[in-house]
Design a protein around this motif. Structure first.
Motif, short mmCIF file in Angstrom:
data_model
loop_
_atom_site.label_atom_id
_atom_site.label_comp_id
_atom_site.label_asym_id
_atom_site.label_seq_id
_atom_site.Cartn_x
_atom_site.Cartn_y
_atom_site.Cartn_z
N LYS A 1 0.19 -1.25 -0.02
CA LYS A 1 0.12 0.31 -0.13
C LYS A 1 0.81 1.57 0.12
O LYS A 1 0.46 2.46 -0.17
CB LYS A 1 -0.63 0.15 1.26
CG LYS A 1 -2.07 0.97 1.11
CD LYS A 1 -2.52 1.20 2.56
CE LYS A 1 -3.53 2.14 2.08
NZ LYS A 1 -4.58 2.55 3.01
N ASN A 2 1.85 1.16 0.46
CA ASN A 2 2.98 3.05 1.17
C ASN A 2 3.92 2.59 0.32
O ASN A 2 4.72 4.38 -0.30
CB ASN A 2 3.43 2.34 2.55
CG ASN A 2 2.34 2.24 3.00
OD1 ASN A 2 1.36 3.83 3.37
ND2 ASN A 2 1.71 1.37 3.75
N LEU A 3 4.35 1.89 -0.52
CA LEU A 3 6.13 1.61 -1.56
C LEU A 3 5.18 1.19 -2.36
O LEU A 3 6.66 1.38 -3.57
CB LEU A 3 6.47 1.43 0.00
CG LEU A 3 7.81 1.39 0.63
CD1 LEU A 3 8.74 1.09 1.77
CD2 LEU A 3 7.75 2.85 0.69
N GLU A 4 5.05 -0.44 -3.01
CA GLU A 4 5.11 -0.46 -3.53
C GLU A 4 5.47 -0.32 -5.06
O GLU A 4 6.33 -0.39 -6.13
CB GLU A 4 4.57 -2.06 -4.46
CG GLU A 4 4.48 -2.88 -5.05
CD GLU A 4 3.95 -4.12 -4.83
OE1 GLU A 4 3.58 -5.22 -5.36
OE2 GLU A 4 2.53 -3.65 -4.72
N SER A 5 4.66 0.89 -5.51
CA SER A 5 4.47 1.62 -6.98
C SER A 5 5.96 3.00 -7.00
O SER A 5 6.29 2.85 -8.43
CB SER A 5 2.73 2.51 -6.84
OG SER A 5 2.97 3.57 -5.75
N PHE A 6 5.72 3.28 -6.07
CA PHE A 6 6.99 4.20 -5.76
C PHE A 6 8.27 2.63 -6.02
O PHE A 6 9.23 3.30 -7.07
CB PHE A 6 7.75 4.57 -4.48
CG PHE A 6 8.27 5.48 -4.58
CD1 PHE A 6 8.59 7.16 -5.46
CD2 PHE A 6 9.52 5.13 -3.70
CE1 PHE A 6 9.37 7.50 -5.49
CE2 PHE A 6 10.71 6.16 -3.89
CZ PHE A 6 10.64 7.29 -4.51
N VAL A 7 8.63 1.74 -5.51
CA VAL A 7 9.73 1.30 -5.85
C VAL A 7 9.98 1.06 -6.97
O VAL A 7 10.60 1.31 -7.57
CB VAL A 7 9.75 0.14 -4.71
CG1 VAL A 7 11.31 -0.78 -4.91
CG2 VAL A 7 9.90 0.96 -2.81
N ASN A 8 8.84 0.10 -7.44
CA ASN A 8 9.15 -0.79 -8.65
C ASN A 8 8.15 0.30 -9.95
O ASN A 8 9.32 -0.23 -10.64
CB ASN A 8 7.64 -1.27 -9.10
CG ASN A 8 7.60 -3.14 -7.82
OD1 ASN A 8 8.60 -3.32 -8.13
ND2 ASN A 8 7.07 -3.09 -7.33
N LYS A 9 7.84 1.20 -9.40
CA LYS A 9 7.59 2.12 -10.83
C LYS A 9 8.19 4.07 -10.76
O LYS A 9 8.13 4.31 -11.71
CB LYS A 9 6.32 2.61 -11.13
CG LYS A 9 5.87 0.79 -11.56
CD LYS A 9 3.80 1.29 -11.41
CE LYS A 9 3.33 -0.04 -11.81
NZ LYS A 9 1.85 -0.07 -11.49
N LYS A 10 8.77 4.11 -9.53
CA LYS A 10 9.39 5.20 -9.05
C LYS A 10 8.42 5.83 -9.37
O LYS A 10 8.36 7.20 -9.75
CB LYS A 10 10.36 5.58 -10.55
CG LYS A 10 11.54 4.50 -10.34
CD LYS A 10 12.69 4.59 -8.62
CE LYS A 10 13.43 3.56 -8.61
NZ LYS A 10 13.52 2.73 -7.00
N GLY A 11 6.82 6.29 -8.96
CA GLY A 11 6.21 7.21 -8.95
C GLY A 11 4.69 7.22 -7.84
O GLY A 11 4.90 5.62 -6.93
N MET A 12 4.33 7.66 -7.72
CA MET A 12 2.77 6.69 -6.83
C MET A 12 1.52 7.99 -7.94
O MET A 12 2.40 9.08 -8.17
CB MET A 12 3.89 8.04 -4.77
CG MET A 12 4.64 8.13 -4.62
SD MET A 12 4.87 8.96 -3.46
CE MET A 12 6.39 8.09 -3.13
N THR A 13 0.75 7.44 -6.91
CA THR A 13 -0.52 7.72 -7.11
C THR A 13 -0.93 9.22 -6.48
O THR A 13 0.47 9.75 -5.48
CB THR A 13 -1.73 6.63 -6.66
OG1 THR A 13 -1.93 6.69 -5.02
CG2 THR A 13 -1.40 5.74 -7.40
N VAL A 14 -1.89 10.33 -7.23
CA VAL A 14 -1.93 11.43 -6.68
C VAL A 14 -2.83 10.72 -5.21
O VAL A 14 -2.25 11.83 -3.84
CB VAL A 14 -3.25 11.50 -7.56
CG1 VAL A 14 -4.17 13.11 -6.21
CG2 VAL A 14 -2.19 12.28 -8.83
N LYS A 15 -3.37 10.19 -4.69
CA LYS A 15 -4.15 9.93 -3.65
C LYS A 15 -2.25 10.16 -2.20
O LYS A 15 -2.85 10.26 -1.15
CB LYS A 15 -4.74 9.03 -3.13
CG LYS A 15 -5.35 8.11 -1.98
CD LYS A 15 -6.43 7.36 -2.42
CE LYS A 15 -6.82 7.26 -0.74
NZ LYS A 15 -7.69 6.06 -0.61
#
Length: 133
Positions: free
Chosen positions: A63-77
């Motif tokens: 919930k907190n890191l996966e998108s950042f670590v894998n795609k080097k980004g974050m959702t707006v939320k």
């Protein structure tokens, strides 16, 4: 005890400290969980493959890191949640420094840099299909 083992134990301890503080940050919105979970991820990667794999399989990581670590980004939320927590913590410090104008100036500069980094420095990811953030 061998120097390598001592360093490994220190990384494991730092990982668990980060995990504990990050988990408290999930419950208490004044404490941001993201930087502590980043510490956990880094520390476990340096110390224990088993702990690293375990942490990456948790919902907290996903919930907190996966998108950042894998795609080097974050959702707006996610960006808003992190920026709001940091803003709240910095606002408390700003209020407490009412008699320290240079402290307020430094804190304001750090806050502006933080917000600009989240807006322009971190890629914004689209929320996929029915995925809830």
């Amino acid at each position: 005890m061998e120097k390598h083992k001592i360093i490994k134990i220190i990384w494991i301890i730092l990982g668990f400290i980060g995990f504990g503080l990050g988990t408290v940050g999930v419950i208490i919105p004044l404490l941001p969980s993201f930087p502590f979970y980043m510490l956990t991820l880094f520390a476990f990667a340096k110390s224990s493959d088993r702990l690293h794999k375990w942490f990456m399989s948790t919902e907290l990581y996903k919930k907190n890191l996966e998108s950042f670590v894998n795609k080097k980004g974050m959702t707006v939320k996610t960006k808003i949640r992190i920026a709001a927590c940091v803003t709240l913590v910095m606002a408390v410090g700003f209020i407490m420094m009412k008699h320290v104008p240079i402290g307020r100036i430094v804190l304001a500069i750090v806050w502006v840099c933080h917000v600009l980094y989240f807006i322009f420095g971190i890629k914004t990811l689209e929320v996929e299909g029915g995925e809830n953030d």
